[in-house]
Design a protein around this motif. Structure first.
Motif, short mmCIF file in Angstrom:
data_model
loop_
_atom_site.label_atom_id
_atom_site.label_comp_id
_atom_site.label_asym_id
_atom_site.label_seq_id
_atom_site.Cartn_x
_atom_site.Cartn_y
_atom_site.Cartn_z
N ALA A 134 72.03 20.79 -4.48
CA ALA A 134 71.29 19.97 -5.44
C ALA A 134 69.80 19.96 -5.10
O ALA A 134 68.95 20.07 -5.98
N GLN A 138 66.81 21.49 -7.40
CA GLN A 138 65.66 20.65 -7.75
C GLN A 138 64.37 21.34 -7.33
O GLN A 138 63.40 21.38 -8.09
N HIS A 139 64.37 21.90 -6.16
CA HIS A 139 63.18 22.60 -5.64
C HIS A 139 62.85 23.80 -6.52
O HIS A 139 61.69 24.01 -6.88
N ARG A 142 61.45 22.70 -9.89
CA ARG A 142 60.05 22.29 -9.79
C ARG A 142 59.14 23.51 -9.77
O ARG A 142 58.12 23.53 -10.44
#
Length: 149
Positions: A134, A138-139, A142
């Motif tokens: 997760a 998310q990284h 971004r």
């Protein structure tokens, strides 16, 4: 090309963070200390809820890898320094002659990191692996958004 570089950077960041998750030692000085990577590693360890034993295992994985690959790391560093000097001097012939070694060393470095990453994954429980995935998603999300702006 930028997406590939970003993906590689993200993977390296995650593997480096995992490698330093429990160390926090000697990070107040030198190149890494200025950026607080030791502190970030501890935050990362907290996010994954790593036990002290897991932190120690990760530290041991990193230490063992560095010890086993010390000669390779020294050779790769010298090759990079030689390439940097050739680039600075405008010596395209020398730079071209180093190209194959640089590519080979990058591939070998990737394999070393992949092996470290797999060893680290093996010590994580299912919940921690899910949390890591997760965080990685998310990284990447971004950075994907940054590429589109």
């Amino acid at each position: 090309m930028n997406k590939k570089i970003t993906a590689v950077a993200a993977v390296l960041a995650l593997s480096t963070t995992l490698a330093f998750a429990g160390t926090g030692e000697g990070r107040g000085e030198g190149r890494h200390g200025r950026h607080g990577k030791g502190q970030f590693g501890e935050k990362f360890a907290q996010k994954l809820n790593l036990t002290d034993a897991q932190k120690q295992q990760i530290k041991d994985i990193r230490t063992n890898s560095r010890t086993q690959n010390a000669q390779f790391f020294a050779t790769a560093k010298q090759t990079r320094e030689d390439a940097r000097a050739a680039r600075k001097a405008g010596d395209t012939a020398r730079l071209e002659s180093l190209k194959g070694a640089l590519q080979s060393q990058r591939a070998q470095m990737k394999e070393i990191r992949k092996a470290e990453r797999q060893q680290v994954l093996n010590i994580l429980n299912a919940e921690q692996r899910a949390q890591l995935e997760a965080m990685k998603a998310q990284h990447q999300g971004r950075h994907h958004n940054d590429d589109n702006n």
